[in-house]
Design a protein around this motif. Structure first.
Motif, mmCIF file in Angstrom:
data_model
loop_
_atom_site.group_PDB
_atom_site.id
_atom_site.type_symbol
_atom_site.label_atom_id
_atom_site.label_comp_id
_atom_site.label_asym_id
_atom_site.label_seq_id
_atom_site.Cartn_x
_atom_site.Cartn_y
_atom_site.Cartn_z
ATOM 1 N N LEU A 169 0.834 -1.198 0.000
ATOM 2 C CA LEU A 169 0.000 0.000 0.000
ATOM 3 C C LEU A 169 0.870 1.250 0.000
ATOM 4 N N GLU A 170 1.980 1.210 0.733
ATOM 5 C CA GLU A 170 2.870 2.359 0.806
ATOM 6 C C GLU A 170 3.575 2.626 -0.520
ATOM 7 N N SER A 171 3.621 1.623 -1.398
ATOM 8 C CA SER A 171 4.314 1.808 -2.674
ATOM 9 C C SER A 171 3.452 2.488 -3.722
ATOM 10 N N ASP A 172 2.144 2.648 -3.443
ATOM 11 C CA ASP A 172 1.277 3.282 -4.428
ATOM 12 C C ASP A 172 1.746 4.692 -4.779
ATOM 13 N N ALA A 173 2.158 5.442 -3.782
ATOM 14 C CA ALA A 173 2.634 6.802 -4.036
ATOM 15 C C ALA A 173 3.891 6.774 -4.899
ATOM 16 N N GLU A 174 4.788 5.832 -4.615
ATOM 17 C CA GLU A 174 5.998 5.711 -5.423
ATOM 18 C C GLU A 174 5.665 5.323 -6.855
ATOM 19 N N ARG A 175 4.756 4.372 -7.004
ATOM 20 C CA ARG A 175 4.368 3.943 -8.347
ATOM 21 C C ARG A 175 3.702 5.083 -9.114
ATOM 22 N N ALA A 176 2.835 5.824 -8.435
ATOM 23 C CA ALA A 176 2.130 6.932 -9.088
ATOM 24 C C ALA A 176 3.109 7.988 -9.588
ATOM 25 N N ASP A 177 4.093 8.303 -8.768
ATOM 26 C CA ASP A 177 5.083 9.311 -9.177
ATOM 27 C C ASP A 177 5.897 8.807 -10.366
ATOM 28 N N TRP A 178 6.259 7.514 -10.329
ATOM 29 C CA TRP A 178 7.048 6.959 -11.435
ATOM 30 C C TRP A 178 6.229 6.899 -12.716
ATOM 31 N N ILE A 179 4.963 6.448 -12.629
ATOM 32 C CA ILE A 179 4.110 6.355 -13.811
ATOM 33 C C ILE A 179 3.876 7.737 -14.409
ATOM 34 N N GLY A 180 3.631 8.720 -13.553
ATOM 35 C CA GLY A 180 3.460 10.079 -14.053
ATOM 36 C C GLY A 180 4.682 10.573 -14.793
ATOM 37 N N SER A 181 5.862 10.321 -14.225
ATOM 38 C CA SER A 181 7.112 10.732 -14.875
ATOM 39 C C SER A 181 7.317 9.990 -16.188
ATOM 40 N N LYS A 182 6.974 8.688 -16.202
ATOM 41 C CA LYS A 182 7.144 7.892 -17.419
ATOM 42 C C LYS A 182 6.219 8.370 -18.516
ATOM 43 N N LEU A 183 4.997 8.702 -18.182
ATOM 44 C CA LEU A 183 4.060 9.206 -19.182
ATOM 45 C C LEU A 183 4.528 10.534 -19.748
ATOM 46 N N VAL A 184 5.061 11.397 -18.903
ATOM 47 C CA VAL A 184 5.602 12.671 -19.386
ATOM 48 C C VAL A 184 6.792 12.423 -20.308
ATOM 49 N N GLU A 185 7.602 11.431 -19.980
ATOM 50 C CA GLU A 185 8.758 11.092 -20.814
ATOM 51 C C GLU A 185 8.321 10.543 -22.175
ATOM 52 N N VAL A 186 7.350 9.632 -22.168
ATOM 53 C CA VAL A 186 6.831 9.065 -23.424
ATOM 54 C C VAL A 186 6.098 10.137 -24.226
ATOM 55 N N ASN A 187 5.456 11.048 -23.532
ATOM 56 C CA ASN A 187 4.818 12.226 -24.121
ATOM 57 C C ASN A 187 3.751 11.883 -25.163
ATOM 58 N N PRO A 188 2.771 11.064 -24.806
ATOM 59 C CA PRO A 188 1.674 10.819 -25.745
ATOM 60 C C PRO A 188 0.768 12.044 -25.848
ATOM 61 N N ASP A 189 -0.020 12.082 -26.882
ATOM 62 C CA ASP A 189 -0.977 13.177 -27.045
ATOM 63 C C ASP A 189 -2.236 12.939 -26.230
#
Length: 369
Positions: A91-111
């Protein structure tokens, strides 16, 4: 001896055949255009249509720059369900995963981004903050939570302005399952993706959903697929006369691998109104290891609705549709239990059909109801 004129004429015809194509009428011009080309220059392998390189007139349409859409089940379960299913440690890793996924999506930069299972408002907030900091337009919650139920867990983000959006909750869920606690349904976003160098507007109509899970939920899934088809038809008809590319993305909880349960897969396509499975279209002979999106199944899809007169849907040119792999946190844990699916496409823009953005903007009346 003088050559026979008839034989010369026949010989000339054999060397230089002329392909006549049906005359085409331009809306703004009354004259007819005939396309003439040598048979050796035809690009359609004998269909009788001349290649554009052999024509002196301008192309019939231009293409927009490529767009990318990513659909992803982020696995942000409600806090209570998360504790019950996987325990406090993760449960504590959800925040870490959310931050990583957000950063990854910004990196991939889909429309365009379609997210499922964004139930946990803390994790969702972290991810959305990342996206908004990168100037995405974000629809964080497409429906509200109930007194004892969660929302649908759907989040949408776009690089382009959202003209209008809507959500409709499914009418039924399988009894005595966790699905009853989630107010699942289908969401809709109309996006103005007009390019700066295009005179004709380009609109993308994106539907996203997460349907019934559970093995025993086949009947419910079919009812939800029929619901999605009705919703798509109603929304697309309401935005006429503008033509839009119509896409449907999400987690459909139906295994679409070729060697597995094809009966429910075919039933899903029928109930949805026969959209095109873009991954299957590009990979009719799939490589199983590359097609899996969850455990050993293909549950996540991006569909397109082909051009139809009654829906006024527009055409799109698909460049690629693939499952993205390797989305893992720095310590090696998968970012989610699903793999994202990405679509890359272009929109054919017909300059002679619409003469200005303002004149052809779709009506938003009734779309937010």
């Amino acid at each position: 001896m003088r050559p026979n004129r008839f034989l010369v004429f026949v010989y000339w015809l054999a060397l230089m055949p002329i392909v006549l194509v049906r005359p085409q009428t331009n809306r703004n011009q009354s004259r007819l255009h005939w396309k003439v080309a040598a048979a050796g220059n035809r690009s359609d392998h004998g269909a009788g249509v001349a290649s554009s390189s052999s024509l002196s007139e301008k192309p019939r349409y231009i293409r927009t720059q490529p767009f990318t859409l990513v659909t992803y089940n982020a696995f942000f379960l409600p806090r209570v369900a998360r504790v019950v299913s996987v325990g406090w440690a993760t449960l504590e890793s959800d925040a870490e995963r959310a931050d990583w996924i957000g950063s990854k999506l910004v990196e991939v930069n889909p429309d365009f981004i379609c997210l499922m299972e964004t139930f946990n408002h803390v994790a969702r907030g972290i991810l959305v903050k990342r996206l908004r900091a990168a100037n995405f337009h974000v629809l964080e919650e497409l429906n509200a939570e109930g007194w004892i139920s969660t929302n649908a867990g759907l989040t949408f983000a776009s690089r382009y302005p959202v003209v209008s959006w809507a959500f409709e909750e499914f009418e039924e869920a399988t009894m005595m399952t966790s699905e009853m606690m989630a107010r699942k349904g289908v969401g809709f976003a109309l996006v103005n993706a007009t390019q700066p160098n295009c005179t004709e507007p380009a609109y993308v109509c994106i539907f996203l959903t997460h349907v019934q899970a559970e093995v025993e939920g086949r009947h419910t899934r079919r009812m939800q697929f029929l619901h999605i088809q009705r919703f798509v038809r109603a929304r697309v008809r309401s935005i006429r006369p503008a033509r839009c590319v119509v896409l449907l993305a999400g987690d459909f909880n139906v295994n679409g691998l070729l060697a597995d349960d094809s009966e429910e897969y075919e039933g899903m396509l029928q109930a949805l109104g026969h959209p095109t499975d873009l991954y299957r279209m590009l990979r009719p002979l799939e490589i199983r290891s590359e097609a899996v999106t969850w455990e050993s199944q293909r549950l996540d899809y991006i569909f397109s609705y082909p051009p139809r007169i009654e829906l006024l849907t527009g055409a799109l040119e698909v460049l690629n549709c693939s499952v993205l792999r390797g989305w893992k946190l720095p310590h090696g844990e998968p970012a989610s239990d699903h793999h994202p699916v990405a679509l890359k496409f272009q929109i054919p823009v017909f300059p002679d059909r619409i003469h200005g953005v303002g004149a052809s903007a779709p009506s938003s009346a009734g779309l937010n109801g």
